[in-house]
Design an enzyme around this catalytic site. Structure first.
Site: not given
Ligand code: PCA
Length: 198
Positions: A80, A143, A165
């Site tokens: 991310e 998250c 992820h």
């Protein structure tokens, strides 16, 4: 030089019996390159997820914190790039809370970038022959809440913070839903971790 990596994986949520994030974290070796791994299983609860990891980091003083979460439907392991200062969900967390239009950290910047080399991590996953892709949105569920909380807490410090992820495991995915076998998810994470200081 030996470095400390605090690596976290979430418990199951949303009616699932397993979370590939924790399964993969549990299956990683104890050392990857310069990193010695310390594992923490994290509750899928707004606020508490961040607190649990901050408590663990307060004891370990890690060089790097890398959090792993499930992103059902994704077809690649996805570092991310950023986190938003926003809690927004229509799916209750595991404590039954469903925050909407709420900041992760009141008064915090709107968004924070990961302090890990996300592009290099994606490339390392691909070089290992596995599906890797950069993600520019960690969502607005737990998250993202955890990533934002950690990036905010460690901004300007030596501790680097990131999030990856991972897809569903095959046994979680219905017809036509993307998934990745556990051994491939584990190898992708090893490659990504190996690239942090590569
Ligand atoms: N995935 C969720 C929360 C826990 C997890 O593994 C998310 O993407 O927010």
């Amino acid at each position: 030089m030996e470095k400390q990596l605090l690596i976290t994986g979430f418990e199951p949520f949303g009616g699932e019996k397993i979370n590939p994030a924790w399964e993969a974290v549990a299956a990683l070796p104890d050392r990857i390159g310069p990193f010695v791994l310390t594992r923490v299983r994290v509750p899928v609860e707004f606020g508490r997820a961040g607190q649990v990891v901050l408590d663990a980091a307060g004891k370990l003083h890690p060089d790097v914190i890398l959090c792993i979460g499930q992103a059902g439907g994704r077809n690649a392991v996805t570092p991310e790039a950023a986190a938003l200062n926003l809690r927004e969900t229509e799916q209750p967390d595991n404590a039954g809370r469903m925050p909407q239009d709420e900041p992760c950290v009141p008064g915090g910047e709107n968004a924070l970038f990961s302090t890990l080399p996300v592009r290099r991590m994606v490339q390392a996953i691909r070089d290992a022959g596995l599906p890797g892709k950069l993600s520019c949105s960690a969502g607005t569920y737990v998250c993202n809440d955890l990533l934002y909380t950690l990036l905010h807490a460690f901004r300007g410090s030596e501790t680097r913070v990131g999030f990856v992820h991972v897809p569903f495991l095959p046994e979680q995915a219905g017809d036509g839903v993307a998934s990745l076998p556990l051994d491939q998810t584990v190898r992708a994470l090893e490659a990504a971790i190996g690239a942090i200081d590569g």
